[in-house]
Design a protein around this motif. Structure first.
Motif, PDB file in Angstrom:
ATOM      1  N   SER A  90       1.477  -6.134  -8.960  1.00  0.00           N
ATOM      2  CA  SER A  90       2.305  -4.282  -9.634  1.00  0.00           C
ATOM      3  C   SER A  90       3.005  -3.938  -8.817  1.00  0.00           C
ATOM      4  CB  SER A  90       1.112  -3.741  -9.767  1.00  0.00           C
ATOM      5  OG  SER A  90       0.039  -3.431  -8.234  1.00  0.00           O
ATOM      6  N   ASP A  91       3.404  -5.015  -7.052  1.00  0.00           N
ATOM      7  CA  ASP A  91       4.314  -4.350  -6.377  1.00  0.00           C
ATOM      8  C   ASP A  91       4.012  -3.474  -6.243  1.00  0.00           C
ATOM      9  OD1 ASP A  91       6.248  -5.406  -5.001  1.00  0.00           O
ATOM     10  OD2 ASP A  91       7.605  -5.854  -5.982  1.00  0.00           O
ATOM     11  N   ASP A  92       4.882  -2.432  -5.903  1.00  0.00           N
ATOM     12  CA  ASP A  92       5.038  -0.708  -5.901  1.00  0.00           C
ATOM     13  C   ASP A  92       3.948   0.180  -7.121  1.00  0.00           C
ATOM     14  OD1 ASP A  92       5.797  -0.566  -3.815  1.00  0.00           O
ATOM     15  OD2 ASP A  92       7.256  -2.140  -4.763  1.00  0.00           O
ATOM     16  N   PRO A  93       3.280   0.320  -7.457  1.00  0.00           N
ATOM     17  CA  PRO A  93       2.371   0.880  -9.067  1.00  0.00           C
ATOM     18  C   PRO A  93       3.453   1.728  -8.960  1.00  0.00           C
ATOM     19  CG  PRO A  93       0.864  -0.301  -7.114  1.00  0.00           C
ATOM     20  CD  PRO A  93       1.860  -0.461  -7.076  1.00  0.00           C
ATOM     21  N   ALA A  94       3.219   2.818  -7.854  1.00  0.00           N
ATOM     22  CA  ALA A  94       3.019   4.544  -8.027  1.00  0.00           C
ATOM     23  C   ALA A  94       4.694   4.259  -8.598  1.00  0.00           C
ATOM     24  CB  ALA A  94       2.512   5.391  -6.451  1.00  0.00           C
ATOM     25  N   TYR A  95       5.546   3.845  -7.875  1.00  0.00           N
ATOM     26  CA  TYR A  95       7.112   3.869  -8.057  1.00  0.00           C
ATOM     27  C   TYR A  95       7.316   3.451  -9.735  1.00  0.00           C
ATOM     28  CZ  TYR A  95       7.561   5.555  -3.134  1.00  0.00           C
ATOM     29  OH  TYR A  95       6.889   6.548  -1.977  1.00  0.00           O
ATOM     30  N   PHE A  96       6.366   2.148  -9.894  1.00  0.00           N
ATOM     31  CA  PHE A  96       6.932   1.321 -11.039  1.00  0.00           C
ATOM     32  C   PHE A  96       6.107   1.964 -11.942  1.00  0.00           C
ATOM     33  CE2 PHE A  96       8.533  -1.800  -7.655  1.00  0.00           C
ATOM     34  CZ  PHE A  96       9.880  -1.373  -7.900  1.00  0.00           C
ATOM     35  N   ARG A  97       4.963   2.658 -12.140  1.00  0.00           N
ATOM     36  CA  ARG A  97       4.623   3.319 -12.966  1.00  0.00           C
ATOM     37  C   ARG A  97       3.221   2.529 -14.217  1.00  0.00           C
ATOM     38  NH1 ARG A  97       8.926   7.606 -14.691  1.00  0.00           N
ATOM     39  NH2 ARG A  97       9.883   7.016 -12.525  1.00  0.00           N
ATOM     40  N   ALA A  98       3.036   1.518 -12.924  1.00  0.00           N
ATOM     41  CA  ALA A  98       2.028   0.127 -13.912  1.00  0.00           C
ATOM     42  C   ALA A  98       1.039  -0.358 -12.302  1.00  0.00           C
ATOM     43  CB  ALA A  98       3.260  -0.658 -14.775  1.00  0.00           C
ATOM     44  N   TYR A  99      -0.048  -0.350 -12.901  1.00  0.00           N
ATOM     45  CA  TYR A  99      -0.517  -0.641 -11.694  1.00  0.00           C
ATOM     46  C   TYR A  99      -1.082  -2.069 -12.925  1.00  0.00           C
ATOM     47  CZ  TYR A  99      -1.468   3.095  -9.103  1.00  0.00           C
ATOM     48  OH  TYR A  99      -1.331   3.917  -7.878  1.00  0.00           O
ATOM     49  N   GLY A 152       0.945 -20.527  -4.910  1.00  0.00           N
ATOM     50  CA  GLY A 152       1.045 -20.033  -5.398  1.00  0.00           C
ATOM     51  C   GLY A 152       2.241 -19.017  -5.649  1.00  0.00           C
ATOM     52  N   LEU A 153       2.876 -18.079  -6.544  1.00  0.00           N
ATOM     53  CA  LEU A 153       4.143 -17.145  -6.883  1.00  0.00           C
ATOM     54  C   LEU A 153       2.833 -16.241  -7.024  1.00  0.00           C
ATOM     55  CD1 LEU A 153       5.612 -20.307  -8.575  1.00  0.00           C
ATOM     56  CD2 LEU A 153       7.105 -19.293  -6.573  1.00  0.00           C
ATOM     57  N   THR A 154       4.029 -14.917  -6.561  1.00  0.00           N
ATOM     58  CA  THR A 154       3.390 -13.814  -6.967  1.00  0.00           C
ATOM     59  C   THR A 154       4.042 -13.291  -7.322  1.00  0.00           C
ATOM     60  OG1 THR A 154       3.582 -12.759  -5.026  1.00  0.00           O
ATOM     61  CG2 THR A 154       1.263 -13.330  -4.740  1.00  0.00           C
ATOM     62  N   VAL A 155       4.659 -13.134  -8.886  1.00  0.00           N
ATOM     63  CA  VAL A 155       5.258 -11.877  -9.606  1.00  0.00           C
ATOM     64  C   VAL A 155       5.176 -11.074 -10.105  1.00  0.00           C
ATOM     65  CG1 VAL A 155       6.826 -12.733 -12.187  1.00  0.00           C
ATOM     66  CG2 VAL A 155       5.748 -14.585 -10.596  1.00  0.00           C
ATOM     67  N   CYS A 156       5.750  -9.830 -10.301  1.00  0.00           N
ATOM     68  CA  CYS A 156       5.911  -8.261 -10.469  1.00  0.00           C
ATOM     69  C   CYS A 156       6.390  -8.206 -12.066  1.00  0.00           C
ATOM     70  CB  CYS A 156       5.875  -7.783  -9.187  1.00  0.00           C
ATOM     71  SG  CYS A 156       5.416  -8.051  -7.422  1.00  0.00           S
ATOM     72  N   ILE A 182       0.931  -1.120  -0.226  1.00  0.00           N
ATOM     73  CA  ILE A 182       0.221   0.352   0.039  1.00  0.00           C
ATOM     74  C   ILE A 182       0.853   1.356  -0.029  1.00  0.00           C
ATOM     75  CG2 ILE A 182      -0.178   0.108   2.475  1.00  0.00           C
ATOM     76  CD1 ILE A 182      -2.531   1.191  -0.267  1.00  0.00           C
ATOM     77  N   GLU A 183       1.760   0.927   0.780  1.00  0.00           N
ATOM     78  CA  GLU A 183       2.763   2.281   0.337  1.00  0.00           C
ATOM     79  C   GLU A 183       3.557   2.765  -0.371  1.00  0.00           C
ATOM     80  OE1 GLU A 183       3.036  -0.156   2.374  1.00  0.00           O
ATOM     81  OE2 GLU A 183       3.194   0.071   5.351  1.00  0.00           O
ATOM     82  N   GLY A 184       3.565   1.606  -1.592  1.00  0.00           N
ATOM     83  CA  GLY A 184       4.163   2.005  -3.160  1.00  0.00           C
ATOM     84  C   GLY A 184       2.537   2.320  -3.955  1.00  0.00           C
ATOM     85  N   THR A 185       1.406   2.728  -3.079  1.00  0.00           N
ATOM     86  CA  THR A 185       1.083   3.211  -4.606  1.00  0.00           C
ATOM     87  C   THR A 185       0.611   4.380  -4.605  1.00  0.00           C
ATOM     88  OG1 THR A 185      -0.849   3.104  -2.722  1.00  0.00           O
ATOM     89  CG2 THR A 185      -0.483   1.472  -3.977  1.00  0.00           C
ATOM     90  N   LEU A 186       1.474   5.318  -3.206  1.00  0.00           N
ATOM     91  CA  LEU A 186       1.244   6.490  -3.176  1.00  0.00           C
ATOM     92  C   LEU A 186       1.967   7.688  -4.493  1.00  0.00           C
ATOM     93  CD1 LEU A 186       1.541   8.896  -0.946  1.00  0.00           C
ATOM     94  CD2 LEU A 186       3.518   8.056  -0.217  1.00  0.00           C
ATOM     95  N   GLU A 187       0.498   8.529  -5.084  1.00  0.00           N
ATOM     96  CA  GLU A 187       1.687   9.142  -5.889  1.00  0.00           C
ATOM     97  C   GLU A 187       1.831  10.494  -5.564  1.00  0.00           C
ATOM     98  OE1 GLU A 187       1.424   7.612  -9.518  1.00  0.00           O
ATOM     99  OE2 GLU A 187       0.173   6.122  -9.746  1.00  0.00           O
ATOM    100  N   PRO A 188       2.273  10.918  -6.627  1.00  0.00           N
ATOM    101  CA  PRO A 188       3.179  12.021  -5.532  1.00  0.00           C
ATOM    102  C   PRO A 188       2.417  13.509  -6.028  1.00  0.00           C
ATOM    103  CG  PRO A 188       3.967  11.211  -7.772  1.00  0.00           C
ATOM    104  CD  PRO A 188       3.185  10.263  -7.584  1.00  0.00           C
ATOM    105  N   GLU A 189       0.994  12.926  -6.453  1.00  0.00           N
ATOM    106  CA  GLU A 189       0.021  14.326  -6.525  1.00  0.00           C
ATOM    107  C   GLU A 189      -0.991  14.149  -4.868  1.00  0.00           C
ATOM    108  OE1 GLU A 189      -0.159  11.966  -8.879  1.00  0.00           O
ATOM    109  OE2 GLU A 189      -0.226  13.007 -10.632  1.00  0.00           O
TER     110      GLU A 189
END
Ligand code: ADE
Ligand code: ZN
Length: 335
Positions: free
Chosen positions: A274-283, A240-244, A17-24
């Motif tokens: 997606s792992d950290d989508p705000a940082y990696f810019r991909a949901y 299961g394996l959660t791949v990003c 969730i902390e990896g979803t923090l968008e700059p806005e």
């Protein structure tokens, strides 16, 4: 394929969730909390997001969290993610949170969990997306601090489905947390752990999560393919394996799409996240799109990836079945 992916009912199982923090939102929270950020504009902040390893990524990730201080900050963070997820037709998400990244800055555990919990409840009501929380311990902190955090979580046990392990893997093997995870199991938590991609001792760490910890799932875990005995054991246990994929491109040397193809061919329960989508810019939709483009996936492959995710989700059988029926209906109707 874009349209097919957009409509596909999705299940996200590896999302910090902390990896979803968008700059806005960062700027909004900084203003609300009377803080000054190192960048003057959203564009500047976004341009500064460059990493080439897990370690360099984590520096920016932890710095970014300093704006999260009060219960409404955690609520707004999780609501923003869940609204976005719902817009991509994510039907169910298991959300990691890092309490020690906040308690170590003086933010109480109670503030973090209450904000996140309130968002989970509101998002289901307002956006129709279901979610559960997974508490991660930071592996570069001590096992004692992890145990103290575990004990601190117990009054909120019903709000947390399981525990995980994240942060810097170098020199921090799963076995360091053997006692903490054994206690978490006793308390009824389900167990997962990050086995990040192409780390020092990756295969030894995967062996430990299987043999020493006894996890219910593996986060990333791509290097299991380097050892046929690990593949065999993961298959035997149905883990299961959660791949990003997009995240992999940042912290190692590519998306590892070829490994995802091999996992599908080996009948492993691989999933795309997606792992950290705000940082990696991909949901999650952009992650599916990347793998689909690189591998030329069929619609059946994409449905299979989502079926794997709903199958390994930490949900009661009847709830999984309802999501799986929705997925099958979508697959049939868009043939
Ligand atoms: N914390 C947030 N994202 C992470 C990742 N990809 N690996 C380890 N720890 C993390
Ligand atoms: Zn992760």
């Amino acid at each position: 394929m874009d349209e097919f992916i957009a409509g596909l009912p999705k299940c996200e199982l590896h999302l910090h969730i902390e990896g979803t923090l968008e700059p806005e939102l960062s700027f909004e929270l900084a203003k609300r909390n009377g803080l000054t950020l190192p960048h003057r504009t959203v564009e500047e902040a976004r341009a500064a997001f460059t990493f080439d390893s897990l370690t360099t990524f984590l520096v920016g990730y932890y710095e970014g969290m300093n704006v999260l201080l009060k219960e409404p900050d955690f609520y707004d963070l999780a609501m923003a993610y869940l609204a976005k997820a719902a817009a991509q037709n994510v039907r169910y998400a298991e959300i990691f949170f890092d309490p020690q990244a906040h308690t170590s800055r003086g933010v109480p555990f109670d503030v973090v969990i209450r904000g996140l919990r309130r968002a989970v409840l509101d998002a289901e009501r307002l956006h129709g997306v279901r979610a559960q929380l997974i508490m991660c311990f930071l592996r570069d902190f001590s096992a004692g601090y992890a145990m103290a955090t575990l004990l601190e979580s117990l009054p909120y046990r019903e709000w947390i489905v399981g525990v995980g392990l994240d942060s810097d893997e170098r020199g921090n093997p799963p076995a360091k947390f053997e006692k903490v995870f054994a206690r978490a199991r006793e308390e009824g938590y389900l167990l997962t752990m990050h086995c990040d991609v192409d780390q020092e001792d990756s295969t030894e760490h995967i062996r430990q999560v299987l043999q020493v910890i006894g996890v219910d799932r593996i986060d990333h875990g791509v290097n299991a393919l380097d050892d046929p005995a690990l593949v065999e054991e993961i298959k035997r246990r149905g883990l299961g394996l959660t791949v990003c994929p997009v995240s992999n491109g940042f912290v190692t040397d590519g998306s590892k799409a070829d490994a995802i193809r091999r996992m599908l061919d080996l009948d492993l329960r691989v999933t795309i996240n997606s792992d950290d989508p705000a940082y990696f810019r991909a949901y999650v939709a952009e992650n599916l799109q990347l793998v689909s483009d690189e591998l030329g996936l069929s619609r059946e492959d994409l449905v299979r990836l989502e079926r794997n995710a709903f199958e390994i989700a930490w949900l009661p059988r009847a709830v999984k079945d309802a999501f799986l029926t929705e997925l099958d209906t979508y697959a049939r109707s868009s043939r």
